[in-house]
Design an enzyme around this catalytic site. Structure first.
Site, short mmCIF file in Angstrom:
data_model
loop_
_atom_site.label_atom_id
_atom_site.label_comp_id
_atom_site.label_asym_id
_atom_site.label_seq_id
_atom_site.Cartn_x
_atom_site.Cartn_y
_atom_site.Cartn_z
N SER A 146 0.86 -1.18 0.00
CA SER A 146 0.00 0.00 0.00
C SER A 146 0.90 1.23 0.00
CB SER A 146 -0.89 0.00 1.25
OG SER A 146 -1.50 1.27 1.45
N TYR A 171 6.83 -3.58 6.04
CA TYR A 171 7.53 -4.86 5.97
C TYR A 171 7.43 -5.45 4.57
CZ TYR A 171 8.36 -9.84 6.25
OH TYR A 171 8.81 -11.10 5.98
#
Length: 282
Positions: A146, A171
């Site tokens: 995102s 991550y």
């Protein structure tokens, strides 16, 4: 932006998680149209069955449906075993939940599930897929992150309250970029897709339970159509872009992030930075 001209695997099986609606369903439709057999994974059985019927009715392909909650260890084991099989040429790690809410107030179990789905499951499925792809000499992994992965310093409103969600997507970006660098020159490509606000039902629930109903909806915030997000991802796979941001006009922005990271890494020395030295001496 680094480009590695290679082609997307044209046939073989694609595993798509979070396939019952939104970006996952759009991937399924596009990959079916290009001739891929599919393994569709999601929590909502009725939606998966309806999508499978649609795709097999329109295309000469096989579609398997796997009803699974990737936050459940047993379900994840089942999906990982299927992802490791020899026919898998493409893995789309699209499943994700948001767990939006103030960190100090959001239910701990929900935050743990965000980590389990967005980080643990994604990593486990990539680990299941990549060795076989390397052995067979072809394959690709798309991990859906995102643009909120790049919004750590920005406060909520209009952005959501998102400390854990943003951390998990950070991550995914770092994992994918690092794995892509590790596999440089190998016949397996890794992409991290970073859409902005997208016209799905993602914001209709925190993710503990799926959105109810058999018909997909779109949250009131709107956003980019899912078809455009998938178009960007598949085009980026063809050109070899590791970081795909569908709405990013300035493609060199990714290279500038890499340059800034290089500057930060160059600080790994034995000498304390001047701004900390006076405090240390006191």
């Amino acid at each position: 932006m680094t480009i590695h001209p290679e082609s997307v695997p044209a046939r073989g099986t694609a595993v798509v998680t979070g396939a019952s609606s939104g970006i996952g369903a759009a991937y399924a439709r596009r990959l079916a149209a290009s001739g891929h057999d599919l393994v569709l994974v999601a929590r909502r059985a009725e939606r998966l069955r309806a999508l499978a019927a649609e795709l097999t009715g329109q295309h000469d392909i096989r579609v398997e449906t796997v009803v699974a909650d990737l936050g459940d260890a047993g379900d994840l084991d089942r999906v990982a075993r299927r992802t490791a099989e020899d026919d898998v040429e493409l893995l789309v790690n699209n499943a994700g939940i948001n767990g939006y809410g103030p960190f100090a107030e959001t239910d701990t179990a929900l935050l743990e599930k965000v980590l389990a789905v967005n980080v643990v499951a994604l990593t486990r499925l990539a680990r299941a897929a990549v060795p076989g792809m390397l052995a067979r000499g072809h394959g690709a992994v798309v991990n859906v992150a995102s643009t909120l992965a790049f919004a750590g310093s920005l406060p909520p409103d209009p952005l959501p309250v998102r400390a854990v969600y943003g951390g998990t997507k950070g991550y995914v970006v770092t994992f994918s970029r690092t794995l892509a660098a590790e596999l440089e020159g190998a016949p397996v490509r890794v992409q991290v897709l970073c859409p902005g606000l997208t016209a799905t039902e993602f914001h209709l629930t925190q993710g503990q339970d799926p959105v109810a109903g058999d018909v997909a909806r779109v949250h009131d915030d709107g956003g980019m159509p899912v078809e455009d997000v998938v178009t960007a991802s598949l085009r980026a796979l063809e050109t070899g872009e590791v970081v795909c941001v569908p709405g990013l006009v300035d493609g060199d922005a990714v290279e500038r992030i890499a340059a800034a990271e290089f500057g930060l890494r160059s600080s790994s020395t034995s000498t304390l930075a001047p701004r900390y030295q006076n405090a240390a001496q006191q």
